[in-house]
Each structure stands twice: as structure tokens, then as C-alpha cells.
Design an enzyme around this catalytic site. Structure first.
Site, PDB file in Angstrom:
ATOM      1  N   CYS A   1      -6.123  -3.696   0.523  1.00  0.00           N
ATOM      2  CA  CYS A   1      -6.155  -2.690  -0.545  1.00  0.00           C
ATOM      3  C   CYS A   1      -5.097  -2.969  -1.626  1.00  0.00           C
ATOM      4  CB  CYS A   1      -5.917  -1.329   0.106  1.00  0.00           C
ATOM      5  SG  CYS A   1      -5.513   0.008  -1.010  1.00  0.00           S
TER       6      CYS A   1
ATOM      7  N   CYS B   1      -2.664  -0.151  -2.458  1.00  0.00           N
ATOM      8  CA  CYS B   1      -1.711   0.049  -1.356  1.00  0.00           C
ATOM      9  C   CYS B   1      -0.493  -0.855  -1.537  1.00  0.00           C
ATOM     10  CB  CYS B   1      -2.373  -0.243  -0.011  1.00  0.00           C
ATOM     11  SG  CYS B   1      -3.759   0.858   0.372  1.00  0.00           S
TER      12      CYS B   1
END
Length: 109
Positions: A32, A35
Site C-alpha cells: 500500500c 501506508c
């Protein structure tokens, strides 16, 4: 530097729900990009707020129980707990200033 602890389905209750004080849990995934963007922001906040805030991270791919229980649909999702009670859910990466403002508002309310 304050360490952000990695937790699992097995340690979630002990590290978050049974803990007194304020805990922020970062639901994240290795794949991600947002993230990875919020990771240094969380590290800075962990250092600055170490006396009043504990930050943990949990991998959504490896911990399906917590993902299911808290209905995590996107990463990163941040859950703010106080004394084991969920106060606020924040979805998506954000700047340090915005995140601190949202955390402070949730803790005052």
C-alpha cells in the site's frame, strides 16, 4: 526514537483493548503506497507523544480477524482507542498537522 510495535490478531486484545490510556492502531499493508507515506508521520508522532500515546501497526494481509472485526476496507485505516474503547476511525494518509488536529479533537470530545 520511540518504536511502533507490530501487533497481531493474537496480541490485539492485550495490546489495545486491555490497555489503559490512548492507543492508535495503524491498519496497513506492505503493498500500500499511502501506508508507506504515513509511516514517517506516525514515527514522528510516536516520538513526540510517547508519554500520552502508544502507536501500533497491524498488517491487514496477515491478521484477518482484526480486519473483519473493525470492518477495515481501505489502508491505511487508523483506529484511536482510549482505555480499550474505540473513539475514532480515520481512513487514508494525511499530513502530520492534520492527523494531530484530528487526534486532539477526538481526545477532547
Amino acid at each position: 526514537m520511540t518504536e511502533i510495535t507490530h501487533i497481531t490478531d493474537e496480541t490485539f486484545e492485550r495490546q489495545v483493548l486491555a490497555r489503559k490510556g490512548t492507543v492508535l492502531v495503524d491498519f496497513t499493508a506492505e503493498w500500500c503506497p499511502p501506508c508507506h507515506m504515513i509511516k514517517p508521520v506516525l514515527a514522528q508522532i510516536a516520538d513526540e507523544r510517547s508519554a500520552t500515546l502508544t502507536i501500533h501497526t497491524i498488517d491487514t494481509d496477515e491478521n484477518p480477524t482484526a480486519v473483519r472485526d473493525y470492518k477495515i476496507m481501505s489502508q491505511p485505516t487508523l483506529l484511536l482507542f482510549r482505555d480499550g474503547q474505540l473513539l475514532r476511525t480515520l481512513v487514508g494518509a494525511r499530513s502530520k498537522a492534520k492527523l494531530l488536529a484530528e487526534l486532539d479533537a477526538a481526545l477532547q470530545g
